[in-house]
Motif scaffolding. Structure first.
Motif, PDB file in Angstrom:
ATOM      1  N   ALA A   1     -38.422  -5.756  68.114  1.00  0.00           N
ATOM      2  CA  ALA A   1     -38.444  -5.065  66.823  1.00  0.00           C
ATOM      3  C   ALA A   1     -39.667  -4.166  66.790  1.00  0.00           C
ATOM      4  O   ALA A   1     -40.775  -4.591  67.131  1.00  0.00           O
ATOM      5  CB  ALA A   1     -38.486  -6.077  65.678  1.00  0.00           C
ATOM      6  N   TYR A   2     -39.440  -2.916  66.357  1.00  0.00           N
ATOM      7  CA  TYR A   2     -40.559  -1.967  66.311  1.00  0.00           C
ATOM      8  C   TYR A   2     -40.304  -0.950  65.206  1.00  0.00           C
ATOM      9  O   TYR A   2     -39.215  -0.401  65.077  1.00  0.00           O
ATOM     10  CB  TYR A   2     -40.730  -1.249  67.651  1.00  0.00           C
ATOM     11  CG  TYR A   2     -39.613  -0.293  68.003  1.00  0.00           C
ATOM     12  CD1 TYR A   2     -39.760   1.084  67.833  1.00  0.00           C
ATOM     13  CD2 TYR A   2     -38.386  -0.762  68.489  1.00  0.00           C
ATOM     14  CE1 TYR A   2     -38.727   1.961  68.146  1.00  0.00           C
ATOM     15  CE2 TYR A   2     -37.358   0.104  68.807  1.00  0.00           C
ATOM     16  CZ  TYR A   2     -37.525   1.464  68.631  1.00  0.00           C
ATOM     17  OH  TYR A   2     -36.507   2.334  68.929  1.00  0.00           O
ATOM     18  N   ASP A   3     -41.290  -0.731  64.375  1.00  0.00           N
ATOM     19  CA  ASP A   3     -41.256   0.303  63.337  1.00  0.00           C
ATOM     20  C   ASP A   3     -39.950   0.311  62.563  1.00  0.00           C
ATOM     21  O   ASP A   3     -39.343   1.369  62.325  1.00  0.00           O
ATOM     22  CB  ASP A   3     -41.505   1.683  63.967  1.00  0.00           C
ATOM     23  CG  ASP A   3     -42.876   1.777  64.628  1.00  0.00           C
ATOM     24  OD1 ASP A   3     -43.734   0.945  64.303  1.00  0.00           O
ATOM     25  OD2 ASP A   3     -43.068   2.678  65.458  1.00  0.00           O
ATOM     26  N   GLY A   4     -39.478  -0.870  62.190  1.00  0.00           N
ATOM     27  CA  GLY A   4     -38.255  -0.965  61.404  1.00  0.00           C
ATOM     28  C   GLY A   4     -36.976  -0.853  62.202  1.00  0.00           C
ATOM     29  O   GLY A   4     -35.884  -0.882  61.630  1.00  0.00           O
ATOM     30  N   GLU A   5     -37.071  -0.738  63.522  1.00  0.00           N
ATOM     31  CA  GLU A   5     -35.881  -0.640  64.371  1.00  0.00           C
ATOM     32  C   GLU A   5     -35.820  -1.847  65.302  1.00  0.00           C
ATOM     33  O   GLU A   5     -36.765  -2.619  65.422  1.00  0.00           O
ATOM     34  CB  GLU A   5     -35.901   0.665  65.175  1.00  0.00           C
ATOM     35  CG  GLU A   5     -35.896   1.917  64.309  1.00  0.00           C
ATOM     36  CD  GLU A   5     -35.705   3.167  65.141  1.00  0.00           C
ATOM     37  OE1 GLU A   5     -34.840   3.143  66.046  1.00  0.00           O
ATOM     38  OE2 GLU A   5     -36.411   4.152  64.905  1.00  0.00           O
ATOM     39  N   ARG A   6     -34.681  -1.968  65.968  1.00  0.00           N
ATOM     40  CA  ARG A   6     -34.469  -3.100  66.872  1.00  0.00           C
ATOM     41  C   ARG A   6     -33.764  -2.593  68.122  1.00  0.00           C
ATOM     42  O   ARG A   6     -32.739  -1.905  68.047  1.00  0.00           O
ATOM     43  CB  ARG A   6     -33.630  -4.164  66.170  1.00  0.00           C
ATOM     44  CG  ARG A   6     -33.282  -5.364  67.014  1.00  0.00           C
ATOM     45  CD  ARG A   6     -32.644  -6.423  66.148  1.00  0.00           C
ATOM     46  NE  ARG A   6     -31.964  -7.440  66.935  1.00  0.00           N
ATOM     47  CZ  ARG A   6     -31.828  -8.694  66.579  1.00  0.00           C
ATOM     48  NH1 ARG A   6     -32.321  -9.089  65.409  1.00  0.00           N
ATOM     49  NH2 ARG A   6     -31.199  -9.562  67.342  1.00  0.00           N
TER      50      ARG A   6
ATOM     51  N   THR B   1     -43.512  -5.204  66.892  1.00  0.00           N
ATOM     52  CA  THR B   1     -44.014  -6.222  65.960  1.00  0.00           C
ATOM     53  C   THR B   1     -43.450  -7.610  66.219  1.00  0.00           C
ATOM     54  O   THR B   1     -44.021  -8.600  65.762  1.00  0.00           O
ATOM     55  CB  THR B   1     -43.683  -5.818  64.519  1.00  0.00           C
ATOM     56  OG1 THR B   1     -42.266  -5.591  64.405  1.00  0.00           O
ATOM     57  CG2 THR B   1     -44.424  -4.541  64.139  1.00  0.00           C
ATOM     58  N   LYS B   2     -42.314  -7.690  66.951  1.00  0.00           N
ATOM     59  CA  LYS B   2     -41.703  -9.001  67.154  1.00  0.00           C
ATOM     60  C   LYS B   2     -40.818  -8.986  68.388  1.00  0.00           C
ATOM     61  O   LYS B   2     -40.142  -7.994  68.683  1.00  0.00           O
ATOM     62  CB  LYS B   2     -40.876  -9.399  65.924  1.00  0.00           C
ATOM     63  CG  LYS B   2     -40.318 -10.811  65.978  1.00  0.00           C
ATOM     64  CD  LYS B   2     -39.569 -11.162  64.681  1.00  0.00           C
ATOM     65  CE  LYS B   2     -39.042 -12.593  64.715  1.00  0.00           C
ATOM     66  NZ  LYS B   2     -38.314 -12.938  63.481  1.00  0.00           N
TER      67      LYS B   2
END
Length: 473
Positions: free
Chosen positions: A250-255, A238-239
Motif C-alpha cells: 500500500a502506498y499513497d492511497g493505492e495498492r 505505508t504497509k
C-alpha cells in the motif's frame, strides 16, 4: 603476570581486520566473539549472488574459521556479547545457554549495523532485507521454482538450511516491490529483473540515490525505466499487505499486488552491547570515536558501521557505514592497540553503484544546501562529456556534477554517471578532496589521454574547467 587479552566484538570487516593486524604486531592474545556463524563476508556482494553473477554463496567469504585460527586468533562463533562493564573491564557473553564474564585489557566493539524496516511488517513470507548471507540465501531460494532449486548454490558454509528450505518450497513471484532507492534498492532491482521478475521501485524522496545528487538520480531512474522497471519517486510505501505471505504493498492511497518485497531503506548501528555504559553517541546513534577509534570509555574502541568518523570535507563528525571505512578503521585500531598509534582516517563518503549498464560514483558533498549548512559558499555545475574520443567506438555520455567553495575554490565533492568506466573516475575527485585541491588545480591535473580511454579533456577536467570559469565570473 600475563595481561588480559585484547577482546573484539564482531567477526566481520572491522573486527577481523583489527584482530589480524594486532596479532601480526603484538605477542599477546586476542579473542573475537561473533554472535552468528558467518564471519568475514562481503555484504556488498549479496545482490550479485541473488542475481546469479556470483555462483556460490561461499564465494562471498574472505576468511574461513581455519584461516582465522592460522593467524593465531581465538575466534568464538555463536558467542554474543550482551553487555560491557567498563569499570571491571569485562564483557558478559552468552553462548549455548550459558553466560560468563570475559576480562579484557582493551576492547573493540565492531558489531556492524542491521537493516531498518521502519513500521513495515517484515514477518510475512516473501519479504526480505538483503543484509546477511542467510538473508541472501533465502531470497535466492524464494526466486527459484521448488523443483529447480540447486542446493549447491550455497556452498559449504553454516547456512540456515531451515530458512532456505521454507523459501525454496514456495512458488517464485512474478512481481516484486523494492522499497528504497538507495544502494541496495538499485542493486536489488537489477538482480530481480535478471531473475525474470517485474519490478516496481518505490522511493520516498523525489529522486533515487539522494547522496549522488539530483542529476545522477534522474539519469538512473531513466535508465531503470529503459530496462522495464516501474519507478515510483515521491512515493511512500505505508504497509505490506498479506496474511502469511505478502500479497500487495500500500502506498499513497493505492495498492499494488506483489508476490515479493525487498526493503532497503537503511541501516542502524548495532550498539546494544554498550547500552547502559554511558558511552558517548554521535550521528545516527553510532558510537562516538576520536581520530584513533577510541570511545569515551577507558580502553574501549569502536570501528566500522557501529562507529562515527570525521568528514574529510566538513571536518564534522559523521556516520558513513561503508566497507573500506570498516576495514581501514579496524586495521588502524589493531595497530594502535599493539603499540603503534595509527589514525583511522577521515571519510569522504566515496561510493559507487551499478544500475544495469549505468555506473555511478559520488564523493564528498554533492548538494549545495548541505554545503551551505556546513559553512561553505557553494557553487556547482553539471556537464555531459564523452568518455572517449568521439571517433573511437565504445564511448558514452558521462554526466559529472562538481561542487566547490566560491571563497577558496576548494573542491567539495562531486558525482559521476555513465556506461563507459564512469564509476572509477570518481577516484580522481576523491584524491582531489583528500589533497585539498582547488577547482583550478583539478583542472590542471595531467590525466592520461588516449582515444580508447578518454578524450583529450577527460569529463572530470571538463567539469572543472566549466566550474572554474563560473568561479572566475
Amino acid at each position: 603476570m600475563a595481561r588480559d587479552p585484547f577482546v573484539v566484538v564482531g567477526g566481520d570487516a572491522a573486527g577481523l581486520s583489527a584482530a589480524s593486524k594486532f596479532r601480526r604486531e603484538a605477542d599477546r592474545d586476542v579473542v573475537v566473539f561473533e554472535r552468528g556463524r558467518w564471519i568475514s563476508y562481503a555484504h556488498c556482494g549479496e545482490p550479485y549472488f541473488v542475481e546469479g553473477t556470483v555462483e556460490r554463496l561461499t564465494d562471498l567469504l574472505s576468511l574461513s574459521p581455519a584461516d582465522v585460527a592460522d593467524r593465531g586468533i581465538d575466534l568464538r562463533r555463536g558467542h554474543e556479547v550482551v553487555s560491557v562493564s567498563p569499570e571491571q573491564r569485562t564483557v558478559t557473553v552468552e553462548a549455548d545457554g550459558d553466560r560468563f564474564d570475559q576480562p579484557y585489557a582493551e576492547l573493540l566493539v565492531a558489531t556492524g549495523a542491521s537493516a531498518t524496516t521502519g513500521a513495515l511488517d517484515t514477518a510475512l513470507d516473501g519479504v526480505f532485507t538483503i543484509h546477511g548471507l542467510d538473508s541472501a540465501a533465502a531470497t535466492d531460494a524464494y526466486l527459484t521454482s521448488p523443483a529447480e532449486y540447486d542446493w549447491s548454490r550455497l556452498g559449504d558454509g553454516p547456512v540456515d538450511e531451515a530458512r532456505v528450505e521454507r523459501n525454496a518450497a514456495l512458488d517464485p513471484p512474478e512481481r516484486a516491490a523494492v522499497v528504497g532507492g538507495g544502494y541496495v534498492g538499485v542493486e536489488m532491482t537489477e538482480a530481480l529483473v535478471a531473475r525474470g521478475v517485474d519490478v516496481h521501485l518505490f522511493q520516498r524522496p523525489e529522486h533515487l540515490l539522494p547522496p549522488f545528487g539530483e542529476a545522477i538520480g534522474e539519469r538512473v531512474a531513466d535508465h531503470l525505466a529503459e530496462r522495464g522497471v516501474t519507478v515510483h519517486t515521491g512515493a511512500s510505501v505505508t504497509k505490506l499487505v498479506g496474511d502469511d505471505r505478502i500479497e500487495a504493498v500500500a502506498y499513497d492511497g493505492e495498492r499494488l499486488p506483489v508476490g515479493m518485497a525487498v526493503i532497503g531503506i537503511g541501516v542502524t548501528p548495532n550498539t546494544a552491547p554498550l547500552d547502559g555504559t554511558g558511552v558517548d553517541r554521535g550521528p545516527g546513534t553510532a558510537v562516538r570515536t576520536d581520530a584513533y577509534g577510541r570511545t569515551s570509555l577507558p580502553a574501549v574502541y569502536a570501528a566500522g558501521d557501529v562507529a562515527t568518523a570525521r568528514h574529510a570535507v566538513t571536518g564534522a563528525e559523521t556516520w558513513v557505514p561503508l566497507g573500506l571505512t570498516a576495514n581501514r578503521a579496524g586495521r588502524a585500531v589493531g595497530a594502535t592497540v599493539a603499540g603503534d598509534p595509527t589514525p583511522v582516517g577521515e571519510v569522504a563518503g566515496t561510493a559507487v553503484v551499478k544500475a544495469f549498464d549505468l555506473e555511478c560514483g559520488r564523493v564528498g558533498l554533492t548538494d549545495e544546501g548541505t554545503a551551505a549548512a556546513a559553512g561553505f559558499d557553494p557553487a556547482s555545475e553539471t556537464i555531459t562529456a564523452g568518455s572517449r574520443s568521439g571517433y573511437y567506438p565504445g564511448g558514452d555520455e558521462t554526466t559529472v556534477t562538481l561542487l566547490a567553495d566560491r571563497t577558496t575554490g576548494r573542491v567539495l565533492g562531486g558525482a559521476i554517471a555513465g556506461r563507459d568506466r564512469a564509476a572509477i573516475r570518481i577516484d580522481t575527485l576523491a584524491t582531489a578532496i583528500e589533497s585539498d585541491l582547488t577547482v583550478a588545480e583539478l583542472e590542471r591535473l595531467d590525466l592520461a589521454y588516449a582515444p580508447p580511454f578518454s578524450p583529450v579533456w577527460d569529463p572530470v577536467l571538463v567539469a572543472a574547467k566549466v566550474l572554474n570559469g563560473r568561479l572566475d565570473d
